[in-house]
Enzyme design. Structure first.
Site, PDB file in Angstrom:
ATOM      1  N   PHE A   1       0.847  -1.199   0.000  1.00 23.02           N
ATOM      2  CA  PHE A   1       0.000   0.000   0.000  1.00 23.02           C
ATOM      3  C   PHE A   1       0.886   1.255   0.000  1.00 23.02           C
ATOM      4  O   PHE A   1       1.944   1.278   0.634  1.00 23.02           O
ATOM      5  CB  PHE A   1      -0.916  -0.001   1.219  1.00 23.02           C
ATOM      6  CG  PHE A   1      -1.994   1.033   1.143  1.00 23.02           C
ATOM      7  CD1 PHE A   1      -3.096   0.845   0.330  1.00 23.02           C
ATOM      8  CD2 PHE A   1      -1.896   2.214   1.864  1.00 23.02           C
ATOM      9  CE1 PHE A   1      -4.093   1.814   0.247  1.00 23.02           C
ATOM     10  CE2 PHE A   1      -2.885   3.183   1.774  1.00 23.02           C
ATOM     11  CZ  PHE A   1      -3.983   2.984   0.962  1.00 23.02           C
TER      12      PHE A   1
ATOM     13  N   ASP B   1       1.278  -5.135   8.301  1.00 21.11           N
ATOM     14  CA  ASP B   1       0.122  -4.265   8.125  1.00 21.11           C
ATOM     15  C   ASP B   1      -1.107  -5.166   7.991  1.00 21.11           C
ATOM     16  O   ASP B   1      -1.202  -5.970   7.066  1.00 21.11           O
ATOM     17  CB  ASP B   1       0.315  -3.413   6.867  1.00 21.11           C
ATOM     18  CG  ASP B   1      -0.830  -2.443   6.621  1.00 21.11           C
ATOM     19  OD1 ASP B   1      -1.959  -2.713   7.078  1.00 21.11           O
ATOM     20  OD2 ASP B   1      -0.607  -1.414   5.946  1.00 21.11           O
TER      21      ASP B   1
ATOM     22  N   TYR C   1     -11.468   1.103  10.138  1.00 28.35           N
ATOM     23  CA  TYR C   1     -12.667   1.556   9.427  1.00 28.35           C
ATOM     24  C   TYR C   1     -13.085   0.601   8.312  1.00 28.35           C
ATOM     25  O   TYR C   1     -14.097   0.830   7.663  1.00 28.35           O
ATOM     26  CB  TYR C   1     -12.468   2.965   8.851  1.00 28.35           C
ATOM     27  CG  TYR C   1     -11.198   3.178   8.064  1.00 28.35           C
ATOM     28  CD1 TYR C   1     -11.085   2.752   6.754  1.00 28.35           C
ATOM     29  CD2 TYR C   1     -10.108   3.804   8.647  1.00 28.35           C
ATOM     30  CE1 TYR C   1      -9.923   2.942   6.036  1.00 28.35           C
ATOM     31  CE2 TYR C   1      -8.937   4.002   7.946  1.00 28.35           C
ATOM     32  CZ  TYR C   1      -8.843   3.565   6.635  1.00 28.35           C
ATOM     33  OH  TYR C   1      -7.679   3.748   5.936  1.00 28.35           O
ATOM     34  N   LYS C   2     -12.331  -0.468   8.101  1.00 29.84           N
ATOM     35  CA  LYS C   2     -12.716  -1.453   7.088  1.00 29.84           C
ATOM     36  C   LYS C   2     -13.561  -2.536   7.759  1.00 29.84           C
ATOM     37  O   LYS C   2     -14.718  -2.319   8.087  1.00 29.84           O
ATOM     38  CB  LYS C   2     -11.471  -2.027   6.411  1.00 29.84           C
ATOM     39  CG  LYS C   2     -10.611  -0.987   5.695  1.00 29.84           C
ATOM     40  CD  LYS C   2      -9.412  -1.629   5.041  1.00 29.84           C
ATOM     41  CE  LYS C   2      -8.427  -0.601   4.499  1.00 29.84           C
ATOM     42  NZ  LYS C   2      -8.979   0.211   3.408  1.00 29.84           N
TER      43      LYS C   2
ATOM     44  N   ARG D   1     -12.608  -4.297  -7.575  1.00 26.55           N
ATOM     45  CA  ARG D   1     -12.570  -5.057  -6.330  1.00 26.55           C
ATOM     46  C   ARG D   1     -13.989  -5.251  -5.792  1.00 26.55           C
ATOM     47  O   ARG D   1     -14.761  -4.299  -5.694  1.00 26.55           O
ATOM     48  CB  ARG D   1     -11.747  -4.327  -5.258  1.00 26.55           C
ATOM     49  CG  ARG D   1     -10.282  -4.208  -5.544  1.00 26.55           C
ATOM     50  CD  ARG D   1      -9.487  -3.799  -4.306  1.00 26.55           C
ATOM     51  NE  ARG D   1     -10.055  -2.657  -3.613  1.00 26.55           N
ATOM     52  CZ  ARG D   1      -9.536  -2.113  -2.512  1.00 26.55           C
ATOM     53  NH1 ARG D   1      -8.443  -2.632  -1.971  1.00 26.55           N
ATOM     54  NH2 ARG D   1     -10.110  -1.071  -1.947  1.00 26.55           N
TER      55      ARG D   1
END
Length: 432
Positions: A128, A205, A230-231, A379
Site C-alpha cells: 500500500f 500491516d 474503518y474497514k 474489487r
C-alpha cells in the site's frame, strides 16, 4: 450442478442456511435496494455504535464533561485489548491510537533503532502506498537502503522471495498480510520466521485482514503490527488505527514521537519526558474518544460473531463469486486477479478488465457499490456480516449485463437498461 449454481434460487438457499445472516440486521443499512460490496474500504455502521455515540455525546461529554476523563483515559488500552483478542494477541500488547501511517512510522523507527548497524529495510513494490512512502522516508532520513521486492501483483509476497532478499544487514521487513489490490494472503508465520532467521524485526500491516481473516500475532511470533479500524472492524471514517508491540519488545523499544499521553504520569506535566510502561508508551497526544468508542463497538460485534464462522462464510462468499465469474465474466474478458485457493485470499476478490473504471461507475449507477484500483481492477469486497449470497449473484449478473451490452453496442448503451436489469435481479427475476 453448474446450472443450479447459476440460478438465483441457489443463492437464496445459501442465505437461508447462513448462520450469520441475522447480523446484517444489526447494521444501519437504510437503502434496502443497495448492494454494498465495498466493506474492504469502509465498513457499515453498527446500530450499537449509533447508541454508543448517543451515550458519549449526551451523557459523557454533554453531562459529565471533563469528568469523563476518569474513564476515557484508559479507553485506548481497553479497545486495544479487544482488537488484540480478535488478532491473536494477549492483553497489553495492542493500543488504539493515531492513524495507520503514523503508527507505521513509530514502529518502524523504533525497530530500526533496535537494530543498530543494520542498514536495509525490506518491503514490496505493490505494498500500500503509505507503507512504501513511510519506509522510503525513513530510509532517506537514516541513509539506509530500501529494498523493494518485485512481487506478483496478483499472487502477492511469497516466502521464497523474502528469503532471497534478507541478509545480515536487514533491520526490518515490513509487509501487508493481505494485498490491497488483489486480496492475496501472505504466509505470516513463514515470512516472520524468515525475517527472524536473518536477525531482522517483522512489521505486519493488517488493514485488509483483521476482522475477516484469522490472525495469530502471538502464535506467529510477530514483533510489530499496525492496522486500520474503518474497514472490516466497522469503526467509521477516520477512526483511529491500532499498533501491536509484542511483550518481549514492549519495554525494549522506544518510540520516536514523544507526546504527553505516552508519558508515565501524563498529568504531572513534568519538565522531562519519561515514557510510560507497557503499550501506553506507543501513544502520542490526546486520543479520539468518539473514534475509539466506535472501535470498541465494532470489535465487540465481530467477537460475538466469531472469527471462525466469519472466515468460513468469507471463504464461501469469495468462492461463490469466483464460480459465478468463471461462468459469466471470464467469457467477456474479465480475468481473475486473486488467488483461486481460498486459503490464499482475504475478504475481497479482484478482477481485471480494460475498462474497469467505467465498469465500477456503471455498477454504481445500478446501485451496486464496488471500487476501482489501478491499473485495470474491480474489487468486490464481501464483509461476511453484511453480505448476502444473493447480493453476490446480483452483482456478478449485473456486471455480466453491462459487459455484454457494451460489447454489443460500445458507443450506445441503452439508457436505464442496466439499472432496470439490476432492479429485476433484486426482485429475484433473471434478466438476459
Amino acid at each position: 450442478m453448474a446450472e443450479v449454481l447459476l440460478d438465483r434460487g441457489y443463492a437464496g438457499k445459501l442465505d437461508a442456511a447462513d448462520s450469520l445472516a441475522g447480523y446484517r440486521e444489526r447494521f444501519l443499512l437504510t437503502d434496502p435496494a443497495l448492494i454494498y460490496l465495498n466493506g474492504n474500504s469502509l465498513g457499515a455502521l453498527p446500530l450499537a455504535t449509533v447508541a454508543r455515540m448517543e451515550t458519549v455525546f449526551r451523557e459523557e461529554w454533554g453531562t459529565a464533561l471533563a469528568r469523563s476523563w476518569d474513564h476515557w483515559v484508559d479507553l485506548p488500552a481497553r479497545a486495544g485489548d479487544l482488537v488484540g483478542e480478535l488478532a491473536g494477541a494477549a492483553p497489553g500488547q495492542v493500543i488504539v491510537t493515531d492513524n495507520t501511517t503514523v503508527n507505521l512510522y513509530k514502529l518502524a523507527a523504533a525497530a530500526l533503532d533496535a537494530r543498530p548497524g543494520r542498514h536495509v529495510i525490506i518491503t514490496d513494490d505493490d505494498n500500500f502506498p503509505s507503507d512504501r512512502y513511510v519506509m522510503a522516508g525513513l530510509a532517506a532520513q537514516r541513509g539506509a537502503e530500501l529494498r523493494l521486492l518485485a512481487t506478483d501483483i496478483n499472487q502477492g509476497v511469497h516466502p521464497d522471495l523474502v528469503r532471497a532478499a534478507v541478509n545480515e544487514d536487514t533491520a526490518l521487513v515490513s509487509l501487508s498480510h493481505v494485498a490491497y489490490r488483489s486480496g492475496a494472503l501472505a504466509d505470516m508465520a513463514a515470512i516472520t520466521a524468515i525475517a527472524h532467521q536473518a536477525g531482522a524485526l517483522m512489521l505486519w500491516d493488517l488493514c485488509h485482514s483483521v476482522g475477516v481473516v484469522p490472525v495469530d500475532l502471538d502464535g506467529c511470533d510477530v514483533d510489530l503490527a499496525v492496522g486500520c479500524t474503518y474497514k472490516y472492524l466497522n469503526a467509521g471514517p477516520g477512526a483511529p488505527a491500532f499498533a501491536y508491540v509484542c511483550a518481549r519488545l514492549r519495554e525494549v523499544l522506544r518510540q520516536p514521537i514523544w507526546g504527553w499521553f505516552s508519558q508515565r504520569d501524563l498529568f504531572a506535566m513534568g519538565p522531562r519526558y519519561d515514557p510510560a510502561a507497557g503499550i501506553a508508551k506507543f501513544m502520542t497526544g490526546t486520543p479520539s474518544i468518539l473514534g475509539t468508542a466506535a472501535v470498541e463497538e465494532g470489535v465487540k460485534l465481530l467477537l460475538e460473531a466469531g472469527i471462525g464462522p466469519m472466515r468460513a462464510k468469507s471463504s464461501q462468499l469469495t468462492g461463490y463469486l469466483v464460480e459465478l465469474a468463471d461462468a459469466w465474466l471470464a467469457p467477456l474478458g474479465c480475468e481473475l486477479a486473486t488467488p483461486r485457493d481460498p486459503g490464499r485470499r482475504g475478504g475481497h476478490v479482484t478482477y481485471c478488465h480494460p475498462e474497469a473504471e467505467q465498469l465500477v461507475s456503471q455498477l454504481a449507477d445500478a446501485n451496486i457499490v464496488t471500487d476501482y484500483r489501478t491499473p485495470d481492477r474491480v474489487r468486490f469486497g464481501l464483509p461476511p456480516l453484511t453480505t448476502r449470497f444473493t447480493d453476490v449473484w446480483t452483482a456478478i449478473g449485473t456486471t455480466r449485463d453491462i459487459l455484454a451490452q457494451h460489447l454489443a453496442a460500445p458507443d450506445a448503451r441503452e439508457p436505464g437498461g442496466i439499472e432496470r436489469a439490476a432492479a429485476a435481479r433484486n426482485a429475484g427475476v433473471e434478466h438476459g
